[in-house]
Design a protein around this motif. Structure first.
Motif, PDB file in Angstrom:
ATOM      1  N   TYR A  96      19.808  55.803  -8.774  1.00  0.00           N
ATOM      2  CA  TYR A  96      20.600  56.600  -7.831  1.00  0.00           C
ATOM      3  C   TYR A  96      19.633  57.299  -6.875  1.00  0.00           C
ATOM      4  O   TYR A  96      18.505  57.628  -7.240  1.00  0.00           O
TER       5      TYR A  96
ATOM      6  N   ASP B  89      20.875  66.036  -0.981  1.00  0.00           N
ATOM      7  CA  ASP B  89      21.668  67.269  -0.842  1.00  0.00           C
ATOM      8  C   ASP B  89      22.845  67.330  -1.821  1.00  0.00           C
ATOM      9  O   ASP B  89      23.966  67.641  -1.442  1.00  0.00           O
ATOM     10  N   GLY B  90      22.625  67.016  -3.050  1.00  0.00           N
ATOM     11  CA  GLY B  90      23.677  67.142  -4.065  1.00  0.00           C
ATOM     12  C   GLY B  90      24.603  65.947  -4.166  1.00  0.00           C
ATOM     13  O   GLY B  90      25.435  65.897  -5.070  1.00  0.00           O
ATOM     14  N   VAL B  91      24.463  64.977  -3.253  1.00  0.00           N
ATOM     15  CA  VAL B  91      25.329  63.789  -3.283  1.00  0.00           C
ATOM     16  C   VAL B  91      24.528  62.605  -3.809  1.00  0.00           C
ATOM     17  O   VAL B  91      23.396  62.372  -3.371  1.00  0.00           O
ATOM     18  N   TYR B  92      25.123  61.874  -4.759  1.00  0.00           N
ATOM     19  CA  TYR B  92      24.451  60.717  -5.357  1.00  0.00           C
ATOM     20  C   TYR B  92      24.964  59.414  -4.735  1.00  0.00           C
ATOM     21  O   TYR B  92      26.169  59.252  -4.499  1.00  0.00           O
ATOM     22  N   TYR B  93      24.028  58.493  -4.498  1.00  0.00           N
ATOM     23  CA  TYR B  93      24.375  57.148  -4.037  1.00  0.00           C
ATOM     24  C   TYR B  93      23.791  56.147  -5.023  1.00  0.00           C
ATOM     25  O   TYR B  93      22.609  56.224  -5.362  1.00  0.00           O
ATOM     26  N   ARG B  94      24.608  55.209  -5.467  1.00  0.00           N
ATOM     27  CA  ARG B  94      24.106  54.165  -6.374  1.00  0.00           C
ATOM     28  C   ARG B  94      23.428  53.075  -5.553  1.00  0.00           C
ATOM     29  O   ARG B  94      23.807  52.834  -4.405  1.00  0.00           O
TER      30      ARG B  94
END
Lengths: 231, 161
Positions: free
Chosen positions: A142, A146-151
């Motif tokens: 991942y 900024d606190g957002v996860y992307y796989r």
């Protein structure tokens, strides 16, 4: 003589016999015994049928319960997160696999088929050799911005537009594989992303292949280097 | 003859016990299946929900738009994808589709990857809501994790400004 005989004289000629002490008769000589056998046959058949019904019922509830339990979620505790330095080898997961992540990622810009305000970035990852493949594990990559996860993007998602990228794309499950691996982990992110944390996730599985715990390793990566080549 | 009758009686008693076992198994099994069928498919919680009006590019006339932000903790054994097909927002009462998670449609997009909250992690969630003010009967909205075909998990409520 007969007139003077006692009232139980005839009975006196036959031996006294207790009702439960039956003499030995052949089955042909005792029709009552035959009817007693057939009297047991009916409840015996009923018992057999009921036993089959009970077994079928038990098997149904057991199988259906397993199916529903499999669909339901398993509570997974919060992941154990550890941060590591970029460009330095560290031991990852319960098998202490040697891993190195480059702190300098690459910004590949937009590609055909993605939204206007998005782009592709990639980070270089090296995985050391493990003695055996870990079957009780699953892996994942991942990128946290900024606190957002992307796989990560899988190779099959890249091969249509950029097969040369797909060839060197690392997949999450390779974290559990035995061989030494070196490649890139690709992400589709908003255009504004210039840095993030690359997370490697090791998910420990139980016998039912449910996740029991998660160990993660994070490395800070910069994506301020634009690349236009095809490597 | 008496012995035979006793044996028959014993089998009838056994048959009675089997009937009771079948009934008991049926009741226990039905209760267990019922409990399993309503058990949550997910373990997740929502914190720090904030909502504000926005005017996104591609907005349609006659609708109001809001940005909903919250922090999601995922203790399920699957990643939670941040998308309209996975996270549902509905009015607390009235017409269900007066509020929807908005996503601009572009047929040229072939590669799409929604953000997610990985297993065992805490992640930020941002959704754009499209509201039909004529159909909306309440300002209270319910947020739920609502994947298709699974038992929804209520995450909480937010109030429209």
């Amino acid at each position: 003589m007969k007139r003077n005989a006692p009232e139980n004289a005839w009975n006196a000629q036959t031996p006294e016999q207790e009702p439960w002490n039956e003499p030995d008769y052949t089955p042909d000589q005792l029709p009552e015994r035959r009817s007693g056998g057939s009297a047991r046959l009916l409840p015996l058949a009923v018992c057999a049928v009921l036993l089959v019904v009970l077994l079928v019922e038990g098997a149904f509830f057991w199988l259906k319960g397993r199916q529903l339990a499999w669909q339901n979620a398993v509570y997974v505790p919060d992941a154990q997160q550890s941060m590591y330095q970029a460009d330095e080898s560290f031991a990852f997961g319960p098998y202490q696999r040697a891993v190195k992540v480059s702190g300098q990622g690459e910004d590949l810009g937009p590609i055909t088929g993605i939204a206007q305000n998005e782009k592709i970035v990639r980070a270089a990852v090296s995985l050391g050799v493990m003695n055996d493949a870990a079957w009780d594990c699953d892996g994942a990559f991942y990128l946290q911005c900024d606190g957002v996860y992307y796989r990560n993007l899988g190779g099959y998602e890249l091969e249509e537009e950029h097969p040369e990228w797909a060839m060197r794309a690392l997949e999450g499950f390779e974290l559990c594989g035995p061989g030494m691996e070196e490649g890139w982990v690709y992400f589709l992110v908003p255009e504004s992303v210039s840095e993030g944390t690359l997370w490697l996730h090791w998910l420990e599985k139980n016998d039912d292949y449910d996740t029991e715990s998660v160990q993660t390793a994070g490395v800070a990566v910069q994506f301020d280097q634009e690349v236009t080549g095809n490597d | 003859m008496i012995e035979d009758t006793r044996k028959g009686m014993g089998l009838w008693v056994l048959a009675g016990l089997l009937v009771l076992a079948i009934l008991g198994t049926g009741i226990w099994g039905a209760m267990r299946l019922s409990a399993l069928s309503v058990a949550p498919g997910w373990y997740a919680s929502m914190d720090g929900a904030q909502i504000e009006p926005v005017q996104p590019e591609g907005a349609e006339e006659g609708h109001d738009y809001y940005r909903l932000r919250f922090v999601l903790t995922n203790n399920s054994d699957q990643d939670i994808y941040v998308a309209g097909w996975n996270l549902g927002v509905r009015p607390a009462k009235g017409y269900e589709y007066a509020v929807d998670v908005w996503h601009p449609w572009d047929e040229s997009i072939t590669l799409e990857k929604e953000p997610c909250v990985p297993v065992g992690c805490i992640g930020d969630v941002e959704l754009i809501l499209e509201v039909d003010p004529e159909e909306l009967e309440t300002k209270t909205l319910r947020v739920a994790l609502d994947p298709y075909g699974e038992t929804p998990l209520e995450l909480g409520e937010v109030e429209l400004p």
